[in-house]
Design a protein around this motif. Structure first.
Motif, PDB file in Angstrom:
ATOM      1  N   PHE A   1     -36.556  36.898 -33.962  1.00  0.00           N
ATOM      2  CA  PHE A   1     -37.207  37.659 -32.703  1.00  0.00           C
ATOM      3  C   PHE A   1     -36.416  38.892 -32.758  1.00  0.00           C
ATOM      4  O   PHE A   1     -37.230  40.025 -32.289  1.00  0.00           O
ATOM      5  N   THR A   2     -35.192  39.104 -32.838  1.00  0.00           N
ATOM      6  CA  THR A   2     -34.375  40.447 -32.691  1.00  0.00           C
ATOM      7  C   THR A   2     -34.651  41.411 -33.773  1.00  0.00           C
ATOM      8  O   THR A   2     -34.309  42.597 -33.695  1.00  0.00           O
ATOM      9  N   GLN A   3     -34.972  40.988 -35.090  1.00  0.00           N
ATOM     10  CA  GLN A   3     -35.388  41.661 -35.880  1.00  0.00           C
ATOM     11  C   GLN A   3     -36.656  42.241 -36.220  1.00  0.00           C
ATOM     12  O   GLN A   3     -36.868  43.251 -36.966  1.00  0.00           O
ATOM     13  N   VAL A   4     -37.569  42.000 -35.180  1.00  0.00           N
ATOM     14  CA  VAL A   4     -38.812  42.789 -34.981  1.00  0.00           C
ATOM     15  C   VAL A   4     -38.608  44.063 -34.358  1.00  0.00           C
ATOM     16  O   VAL A   4     -37.809  44.426 -33.202  1.00  0.00           O
ATOM     17  N   ASP A   5     -39.318  45.208 -34.735  1.00  0.00           N
ATOM     18  CA  ASP A   5     -39.277  46.367 -34.382  1.00  0.00           C
ATOM     19  C   ASP A   5     -40.446  46.595 -33.427  1.00  0.00           C
ATOM     20  O   ASP A   5     -41.338  46.943 -33.668  1.00  0.00           O
ATOM     21  N   TRP A   6     -39.933  46.256 -32.293  1.00  0.00           N
ATOM     22  CA  TRP A   6     -40.847  45.999 -30.948  1.00  0.00           C
ATOM     23  C   TRP A   6     -41.270  47.408 -30.621  1.00  0.00           C
ATOM     24  O   TRP A   6     -42.450  47.559 -30.142  1.00  0.00           O
ATOM     25  N   THR A   7     -40.484  48.267 -30.715  1.00  0.00           N
ATOM     26  CA  THR A   7     -40.901  49.818 -30.294  1.00  0.00           C
ATOM     27  C   THR A   7     -42.157  50.483 -31.357  1.00  0.00           C
ATOM     28  O   THR A   7     -42.353  51.282 -30.880  1.00  0.00           O
ATOM     29  N   GLY A   8     -41.834  49.847 -32.479  1.00  0.00           N
ATOM     30  CA  GLY A   8     -42.544  50.473 -33.489  1.00  0.00           C
ATOM     31  C   GLY A   8     -44.035  49.535 -33.825  1.00  0.00           C
ATOM     32  O   GLY A   8     -44.666  50.154 -34.976  1.00  0.00           O
ATOM     33  N   LEU A   9     -44.354  48.915 -33.084  1.00  0.00           N
ATOM     34  CA  LEU A   9     -45.553  47.850 -33.353  1.00  0.00           C
ATOM     35  C   LEU A   9     -46.800  48.803 -33.287  1.00  0.00           C
ATOM     36  O   LEU A   9     -46.938  49.534 -32.374  1.00  0.00           O
ATOM     37  N   SER A  10     -47.698  48.461 -33.992  1.00  0.00           N
ATOM     38  CA  SER A  10     -48.996  49.168 -34.077  1.00  0.00           C
ATOM     39  C   SER A  10     -49.747  48.466 -33.054  1.00  0.00           C
ATOM     40  O   SER A  10     -49.435  47.082 -32.658  1.00  0.00           O
ATOM     41  N   PHE A  11     -50.834  49.161 -32.727  1.00  0.00           N
ATOM     42  CA  PHE A  11     -52.047  48.315 -31.919  1.00  0.00           C
ATOM     43  C   PHE A  11     -52.526  47.150 -32.706  1.00  0.00           C
ATOM     44  O   PHE A  11     -52.591  46.001 -31.750  1.00  0.00           O
ATOM     45  N   ASP A  12     -52.759  47.119 -33.842  1.00  0.00           N
ATOM     46  CA  ASP A  12     -53.209  45.999 -34.337  1.00  0.00           C
ATOM     47  C   ASP A  12     -52.371  44.815 -34.093  1.00  0.00           C
ATOM     48  O   ASP A  12     -52.949  43.483 -34.003  1.00  0.00           O
ATOM     49  N   SER A  13     -51.007  44.867 -34.312  1.00  0.00           N
ATOM     50  CA  SER A  13     -49.967  43.774 -34.394  1.00  0.00           C
ATOM     51  C   SER A  13     -49.829  43.498 -32.988  1.00  0.00           C
ATOM     52  O   SER A  13     -49.891  41.966 -32.686  1.00  0.00           O
ATOM     53  N   ILE A  14     -49.919  44.323 -31.900  1.00  0.00           N
ATOM     54  CA  ILE A  14     -49.884  44.002 -30.639  1.00  0.00           C
ATOM     55  C   ILE A  14     -50.799  43.208 -29.992  1.00  0.00           C
ATOM     56  O   ILE A  14     -50.621  42.162 -29.403  1.00  0.00           O
ATOM     57  N   TRP A  15     -52.085  43.602 -30.412  1.00  0.00           N
ATOM     58  CA  TRP A  15     -53.248  42.611 -29.882  1.00  0.00           C
ATOM     59  C   TRP A  15     -53.328  41.353 -30.490  1.00  0.00           C
ATOM     60  O   TRP A  15     -53.418  40.277 -29.886  1.00  0.00           O
ATOM     61  N   LYS A  16     -52.912  41.148 -31.875  1.00  0.00           N
ATOM     62  CA  LYS A  16     -52.746  40.076 -32.524  1.00  0.00           C
ATOM     63  C   LYS A  16     -51.639  38.951 -31.983  1.00  0.00           C
ATOM     64  O   LYS A  16     -51.852  37.771 -31.687  1.00  0.00           O
ATOM     65  N   LEU A  17     -50.580  39.584 -31.617  1.00  0.00           N
ATOM     66  CA  LEU A  17     -49.377  38.731 -31.023  1.00  0.00           C
ATOM     67  C   LEU A  17     -49.741  38.409 -29.662  1.00  0.00           C
ATOM     68  O   LEU A  17     -49.641  37.272 -29.406  1.00  0.00           O
ATOM     69  N   SER A  18     -50.773  39.150 -29.029  1.00  0.00           N
ATOM     70  CA  SER A  18     -50.929  38.859 -27.603  1.00  0.00           C
ATOM     71  C   SER A  18     -51.942  37.856 -27.583  1.00  0.00           C
ATOM     72  O   SER A  18     -51.945  36.774 -26.780  1.00  0.00           O
ATOM     73  N   PHE A  19     -52.937  37.807 -28.596  1.00  0.00           N
ATOM     74  CA  PHE A  19     -53.626  36.709 -28.742  1.00  0.00           C
ATOM     75  C   PHE A  19     -53.282  35.384 -29.013  1.00  0.00           C
ATOM     76  O   PHE A  19     -53.795  34.411 -28.439  1.00  0.00           O
ATOM     77  N   VAL A  20     -52.308  35.468 -29.894  1.00  0.00           N
ATOM     78  CA  VAL A  20     -51.677  34.093 -30.129  1.00  0.00           C
ATOM     79  C   VAL A  20     -50.951  33.578 -28.896  1.00  0.00           C
ATOM     80  O   VAL A  20     -50.928  32.443 -28.595  1.00  0.00           O
ATOM     81  N   VAL A  21     -50.384  34.456 -28.075  1.00  0.00           N
ATOM     82  CA  VAL A  21     -49.400  34.064 -26.999  1.00  0.00           C
ATOM     83  C   VAL A  21     -50.514  33.629 -25.853  1.00  0.00           C
ATOM     84  O   VAL A  21     -50.413  32.419 -25.247  1.00  0.00           O
ATOM     85  N   LEU A  22     -51.390  34.730 -25.573  1.00  0.00           N
ATOM     86  CA  LEU A  22     -52.320  34.305 -24.469  1.00  0.00           C
ATOM     87  C   LEU A  22     -53.478  33.495 -24.772  1.00  0.00           C
ATOM     88  O   LEU A  22     -53.836  32.588 -24.017  1.00  0.00           O
ATOM     89  N   GLY A  23     -54.041  33.662 -25.651  1.00  0.00           N
ATOM     90  CA  GLY A  23     -55.284  33.072 -26.231  1.00  0.00           C
ATOM     91  C   GLY A  23     -55.027  31.677 -26.806  1.00  0.00           C
ATOM     92  O   GLY A  23     -55.404  30.592 -26.084  1.00  0.00           O
ATOM     93  N   THR A  24     -54.008  31.392 -27.876  1.00  0.00           N
ATOM     94  CA  THR A  24     -54.135  30.386 -28.511  1.00  0.00           C
ATOM     95  C   THR A  24     -53.146  29.520 -27.706  1.00  0.00           C
ATOM     96  O   THR A  24     -53.213  27.993 -27.757  1.00  0.00           O
ATOM     97  N   THR A  25     -52.181  29.800 -26.859  1.00  0.00           N
ATOM     98  CA  THR A  25     -51.185  29.011 -26.273  1.00  0.00           C
ATOM     99  C   THR A  25     -51.603  28.899 -24.831  1.00  0.00           C
ATOM    100  O   THR A  25     -51.476  27.597 -24.260  1.00  0.00           O
TER     101      THR A  25
END
Length: 301
Positions: free
Chosen positions: A205-229
């Motif tokens: 989790f800490t190895q992720v470059d959270w500040t450098g995430l692209s919009f494409d990655s952000i919406w996909k991560l959000s989809f898995v957390v909010l949508g799938t879960t």
């Protein structure tokens, strides 16, 4: 609109989200986030959402004897289950994952016979055998590696463990579902899941470059957390108000179809003869194992 129609739409939407999740989650690993770090993000996000939602519901007290069952449910349903799925998805393909997890009803039948003493007929036994053969075909013969799928047989084996873990979860959590409010139950399940997953996924989790995430990655991560879960659970809860669990369970078999179409359409995976054969064996096995015997009508002359 008719409440039953809305419930059917909700159940279909939940299955649709699950179906496309195989490809979306796969596209994030391992370049954006590693599987264990992904799980930590998922359970943490879901825990936050359900604890916020719980503010609007009446507070319930958990009986002391139920805490062990809640912890066990969290482990099998949101730790071992998710760990095996995401790790398997990082090693295998979206289509393989969507096919293998449909064996869960067959595994649930076996566990129900062992722990709940439910009777297995010859037809159900045949279904169990066909389903397992189909899963083994994918595991033992799906040895060809492809881009972003470095160990398909191992990944497919982890999917099988994932399905078994989820089946155990359904048996353990069943007494709690009718006893406590769904939001109350979920907030504690995801809380314990987060605490158990914390030491497992913290480094990734800490190895992720959270500040450098692209919009494409952000919406996909959000989809898995909010949508799938979160959303899939809420949609299924709404559907359960109008439909029986058996009817909702049927929608699970739409997942492979949706996953295959979405994976092929996005170029994330491809359909092969081996996968068609394996899927056919699994679907036939699940049908035989879960089909209810029709009762004969008795007439009085």
């Amino acid at each position: 609109m008719n409440p039953r129609i809305l419930a059917l739409i909700a159940a279909f939407t939940a299955s649709f989200i699950y179906g496309i999740n195989h490809t979306i989650a796969k596209g994030l690993m391992p370049t954006v986030i590693e599987p264990f770090g992904f799980i930590l993000l998922r359970v943490f996000g879901a825990a936050v959402v359900f604890w916020i939602l719980s503010i609007f519901y009446k507070r319930e007290k958990i009986e002391k004897k139920d805490w062990w069952r809640i912890i066990a449910s969290a482990f099998f349903g949101m730790v071992l289950n998710m760990t095996m799925f995401f790790k398997g998805l990082s090693l295998s393909t979206p289509i393989n994952s969507s096919v293998v997890i449909t064996i869960a009803p067959v595994l649930l039948l076996i566990l129900s016979a062992l722990f709940l003493k439910e009777r297995i007929t010859w037809r159900k036994g045949a279904g169990i055998g066909l389903g397992l053969i189909g899963a083994l075909v994918l595991i033992l013969f799906g040895i060809k590696t492809q881009q972003n799928a470095p160990n398909i047989p191992l990944g497919n084996m982890l999917f099988l463990v994932n399905a078994a873990s989820y089946s155990v979860y359904l048996i353990i959590v069943k007494p709690l579902v009718s006893k406590y409010n769904s939001i109350t139950l979920m907030k504690f399940l995801f809380l314990f899941a987060f605490l158990i997953n914390l030491p497992i996924g913290f480094q990734e989790f800490t190895q992720v470059d959270w500040t450098g995430l692209s919009f494409d990655s952000i919406w996909k991560l959000s989809f898995v957390v909010l949508g799938t879960t979160v959303l899939t659970y809420l949609f299924n809860i709404y559907a359960l108000k109008q439909l029986s669990p058996a009817v909702i369970g049927v929608f699970m078999y739409l997942q492979p179809l949706i996953a295959v179409l979405f994976a092929i359409a996005t170029g994330a995976d491809q359909l092969t003869t081996l996968r068609v054969i394996a899927a056919s064996l699994i679907f036939l096995g699940v049908y035989l194992a879960t089909r209810k015997r029709k009762k004969k009508n008795l007439t009085v002359s």
